[in-house]
Design a protein around this motif. Structure first.
Motif, short mmCIF file in Angstrom:
data_model
loop_
_atom_site.label_atom_id
_atom_site.label_comp_id
_atom_site.label_asym_id
_atom_site.label_seq_id
_atom_site.Cartn_x
_atom_site.Cartn_y
_atom_site.Cartn_z
N GLU A 94 -3.24 13.35 -1.27
CA GLU A 94 -4.50 12.82 -0.74
C GLU A 94 -4.94 13.52 0.55
OE1 GLU A 94 -3.92 8.18 -2.16
OE2 GLU A 94 -3.05 8.84 -0.26
N LEU A 95 -3.96 14.12 1.27
CA LEU A 95 -4.24 14.66 2.60
C LEU A 95 -3.83 16.12 2.69
CD1 LEU A 95 -2.90 11.63 4.69
CD2 LEU A 95 -5.29 12.18 4.25
N GLU A 96 -4.44 16.81 3.64
CA GLU A 96 -4.11 18.21 3.89
C GLU A 96 -2.78 18.30 4.64
OE1 GLU A 96 -5.83 20.79 2.79
OE2 GLU A 96 -7.42 19.56 1.91
N ARG A 97 -2.14 19.46 4.55
CA ARG A 97 -0.87 19.67 5.27
C ARG A 97 -1.09 19.76 6.78
NH1 ARG A 97 4.22 21.42 3.31
NH2 ARG A 97 5.54 22.20 5.00
N SER A 98 -2.34 19.97 7.20
CA SER A 98 -2.65 20.08 8.63
C SER A 98 -2.42 18.78 9.39
CB SER A 98 -4.10 20.53 8.83
OG SER A 98 -5.00 19.60 8.22
N THR A 99 -2.10 17.69 8.68
CA THR A 99 -1.82 16.42 9.37
C THR A 99 -0.64 16.56 10.34
OG1 THR A 99 -0.54 15.78 7.42
CG2 THR A 99 -2.78 14.89 7.62
N THR A 100 0.28 17.47 10.03
CA THR A 100 1.42 17.66 10.93
C THR A 100 0.96 18.19 12.29
OG1 THR A 100 1.81 19.88 10.04
CG2 THR A 100 3.04 18.07 9.05
N GLU A 101 0.02 19.14 12.28
CA GLU A 101 -0.50 19.70 13.53
C GLU A 101 -1.34 18.68 14.28
OE1 GLU A 101 -2.61 23.22 12.47
OE2 GLU A 101 -0.94 24.04 11.30
N ILE A 102 -2.15 17.92 13.54
CA ILE A 102 -2.98 16.88 14.17
C ILE A 102 -2.09 15.84 14.82
CG2 ILE A 102 -4.64 15.03 13.71
CD1 ILE A 102 -5.70 16.77 11.38
N MET A 104 0.83 -1.20 0.00
CA MET A 104 0.00 0.00 0.00
C MET A 104 0.87 1.26 0.00
SD MET A 104 -2.93 -1.26 -0.22
CE MET A 104 -3.84 -2.78 0.08
N ALA A 105 0.33 2.34 -0.54
CA ALA A 105 1.12 3.55 -0.74
C ALA A 105 1.17 4.42 0.51
CB ALA A 105 0.54 4.35 -1.91
N VAL A 106 2.27 5.15 0.64
CA VAL A 106 2.46 6.15 1.68
C VAL A 106 1.96 7.49 1.14
CG1 VAL A 106 4.18 7.42 3.02
CG2 VAL A 106 4.41 4.94 2.70
N SER A 107 1.17 8.20 1.93
CA SER A 107 0.65 9.50 1.49
C SER A 107 1.66 10.62 1.71
CB SER A 107 -0.65 9.82 2.22
OG SER A 107 -1.63 8.83 1.97
N GLN A 108 2.20 10.69 2.94
CA GLN A 108 3.12 11.77 3.30
C GLN A 108 4.26 11.24 4.16
OE1 GLN A 108 0.15 13.96 5.49
NE2 GLN A 108 -0.04 15.53 3.91
N LEU A 109 5.37 11.95 4.13
CA LEU A 109 6.47 11.69 5.06
C LEU A 109 6.96 13.05 5.55
CD1 LEU A 109 9.34 9.15 4.75
CD2 LEU A 109 9.83 11.47 5.49
N PHE A 153 9.98 11.17 13.03
CA PHE A 153 9.89 10.73 11.64
C PHE A 153 8.50 10.12 11.47
CE2 PHE A 153 14.33 11.26 12.03
CZ PHE A 153 14.88 11.32 10.76
N VAL A 154 7.67 10.71 10.61
CA VAL A 154 6.26 10.33 10.56
C VAL A 154 5.85 9.95 9.13
CG1 VAL A 154 3.91 11.00 11.22
CG2 VAL A 154 5.88 12.08 12.35
N LEU A 155 5.10 8.85 9.03
CA LEU A 155 4.44 8.46 7.78
C LEU A 155 2.94 8.59 7.98
CD1 LEU A 155 6.13 5.12 6.62
CD2 LEU A 155 6.47 7.38 5.66
N THR A 156 2.23 9.03 6.95
CA THR A 156 0.77 9.01 6.97
C THR A 156 0.28 8.20 5.77
OG1 THR A 156 0.54 11.05 5.68
CG2 THR A 156 0.60 11.26 8.09
N SER A 157 -0.85 7.55 5.94
CA SER A 157 -1.42 6.76 4.87
C SER A 157 -2.91 6.58 5.11
CB SER A 157 -0.73 5.39 4.79
OG SER A 157 -1.33 4.58 3.80
N ILE A 158 -3.70 6.58 4.03
CA ILE A 158 -5.13 6.30 4.16
C ILE A 158 -5.43 4.86 3.78
CG2 ILE A 158 -5.84 8.70 3.79
CD1 ILE A 158 -6.46 7.98 0.89
N SER A 159 -4.40 4.13 3.31
CA SER A 159 -4.58 2.71 2.98
C SER A 159 -4.10 1.84 4.14
CB SER A 159 -3.80 2.38 1.70
OG SER A 159 -2.42 2.67 1.87
N ASN A 160 -4.37 0.57 4.03
CA ASN A 160 -4.02 -0.37 5.10
C ASN A 160 -2.55 -0.79 4.95
OD1 ASN A 160 -4.26 -2.07 7.28
ND2 ASN A 160 -5.21 -3.73 6.13
#
Length: 454
Positions: free
Chosen positions: A36-44, A13-18, A80-87
């Motif tokens: 796929e995602l807003e930049r506000s994920t860093t604050e969340i 599955m793909a990574v959305s952000q790093l 070091f953070v990864l975000t993803s909307i997939s499994n």
């Protein structure tokens, strides 16, 4: 009928952000691979990692907020953070993040917020080669070197106002490996040298009498090469080295290893007969060999706990630590800690009179007593007396609420397994070559799980 096999990458599955965040929550590096995602994920993320589920507690390494998976590791205070909307596979994500930290250290030399900010152009170039459209392409420092062209900005360690004299020219600073790998073939990078580290992490469980119930060593031979020309190396270990042999009837001087594995670059043609491994070292820091030992070995520190019920509202715990390492070796940064009953109102701890480099602390929130020892030489014994005052009369089960005693330490220049590097030979890359690169070998023993039951 036959069907075409599905490519392996389709199952990843793909990574959305790093992104990388400082301890204050500032965004140091941010790469959005799929939009796929807003930049506000860093604050969340930063809000939830500090106050997970509305409480003042750190979040687990993997959590989900509003359908977004957040996966992170923390290295030197940097997230070091990864975000993803997939499994996305959690184990794959964590392994990838750990490898990213190693690649960044290889290319920056020193891993710190300052070095990351100074090398952000280089690191963005690395991230673009490591991942494409959210799919992992490769994390080998050796392979990436062919595609990365920006030179690192070297961050010099701040020097002290005074410099200690160098007594032994055959030793070097532990910071000597903090050089970028791009200096390996560069004239400005300094002398040809190679660093070999033998790390051994000890896991031991003692019973209440101080006898060993379980013991094991997880060892690693790690290298970092700054040799020009990428010559072949020959690393020789103990001749009396057995692997997967029986534990009974072992003779003196024999090192018994239960199992081991090697880096993919290693040639084992001479290993079975002469215990010599040959290889061309890749760029960056890499593990040559991992090994595990469960046979008998010299226990570096022994823990002896004593328990006394002085009155219905008072309990006394005595912890004795004995260093069974050679007298010329010493453990550093020792931390001994044990939990106390929930009904504890106060704890007073006494260290030996005149003891230097020792301190005690009681954390009333976590209900834990901590005993710190800056340095402890071999053959020494230290004792801690802790008087615990309870808010209510104790019951017969109060002993079960105290302990276990855990211990952390580091012992340089010592390894209990006695695994030794006999020699490290650097083969000439051209006929008649007479260069003699520096070879630095270091032995370090650390605690991994060092526990004594009460």
């Amino acid at each position: 009928g036959r069907h075409l096999a599905t490519p392996l990458w389709c199952f990843v599955m793909a990574v959305s952000q790093l992104f990388l965040l400082s301890p204050r929550g500032d965004s140091i590096i941010h790469r959005d691979y799929r939009g796929e995602l807003e930049r506000s994920t860093t604050e969340i993320f930063f809000k939830n990692v500090k106050f997970y589920q509305g409480k003042h507690q750190e979040a687990p390494p993997i959590f989900n907020i509003d359908g977004v998976n957040y996966m992170y590791v923390k290295k030197n205070g940097i997230f070091f953070v990864l975000t993803s909307i997939s499994n996305l596979s959690p184990s794959l994500a964590m392994e990838f993040l750990i490898r990213i930290t190693k690649v960044f250290k290889d290319y920056c030399g020193i891993f710190s917020e300052e070095s990351i900010r100074s090398n952000f152009i280089l690191l963005y170039e690395l991230l673009d080669e490591i991942m494409d459209n959210g799919y992992i392409q490769g994390t080998s420092s050796d392979t990436l070197k062919a595609y990365v062209f920006n030179e690192p900005v070297v961050i010099e360690k701040k020097k002290m106002k005074f410099q200690l004299p160098k007594f032994n020219p055959k030793t070097t600073s532990s910071d000597a490996t903090n050089k970028p790998i791009s200096f390996r073939d560069s004239k400005q990078g300094g002398k040809d040298e190679i660093f070999v580290d033998i790390f051994e992490r000890i896991s031991i469980t003692f019973n209440s009498n101080g006898n060993v119930l379980h013991s094991s060593i997880d060892g690693t031979i790690q290298m970092k090469s700054y040799l020009s020309g990428n010559p072949e190396l020959k690393l020789a270990l103990n001749e009396e080295l057995t692997i997967g042999g029986t534990k009974s009837g072992s003779s003196y001087g024999v090192v018994e290893i239960d199992d081991c594995n090697f880096h993919e670059c290693v040639n084992l043609d001479e290993f079975d007969s002469q215990r010599i491994i040959s290889f061309h070292p890749p760029d960056g820091e890499f593990v040559v060999m991992n090994y595990r030992i469960t046979s008998d070995f010299r226990i570096p520190f022994r823990i002896f706990p004593f328990f006394e019920l002085s009155s219905p509202y008072k309990v006394e715990v005595i912890i004795k630590i004995r260093a069974d390492i050679p007298e010329n070796n010493g453990g550093t940064n020792l931390l001994i800690q044990f939990p106390v009953p929930k009904a504890t109102s106060s704890v007073s701890s006494l260290t030996p009179i005149g003891a230097q480099g020792q301190s005690t602390e009681y954390d009333s929130k976590k209900k834990v007593v901590m005993w710190r020892i800056k340095k402890m030489m071999g053959g020494k014994e230290f004792t801690l007396r802790s008087k615990i005052v309870l808010t209510k009369a104790h019951k017969a089960t109060v002993r079960k609420e105290i302990g276990p005693v855990s211990m952390q330490f580091e012992v340089p220049l010592y390894n209990p397994s006695n695994l030794q590097v006999r020699y490290l030979r650097i083969m000439p890359t051209a006929p008649g070559q007479t260069t003699n690169p520096y070879r630095w070998v270091r032995y370090v023993t650390k605690s991994q799980s060092y526990v004594c039951r009460l």
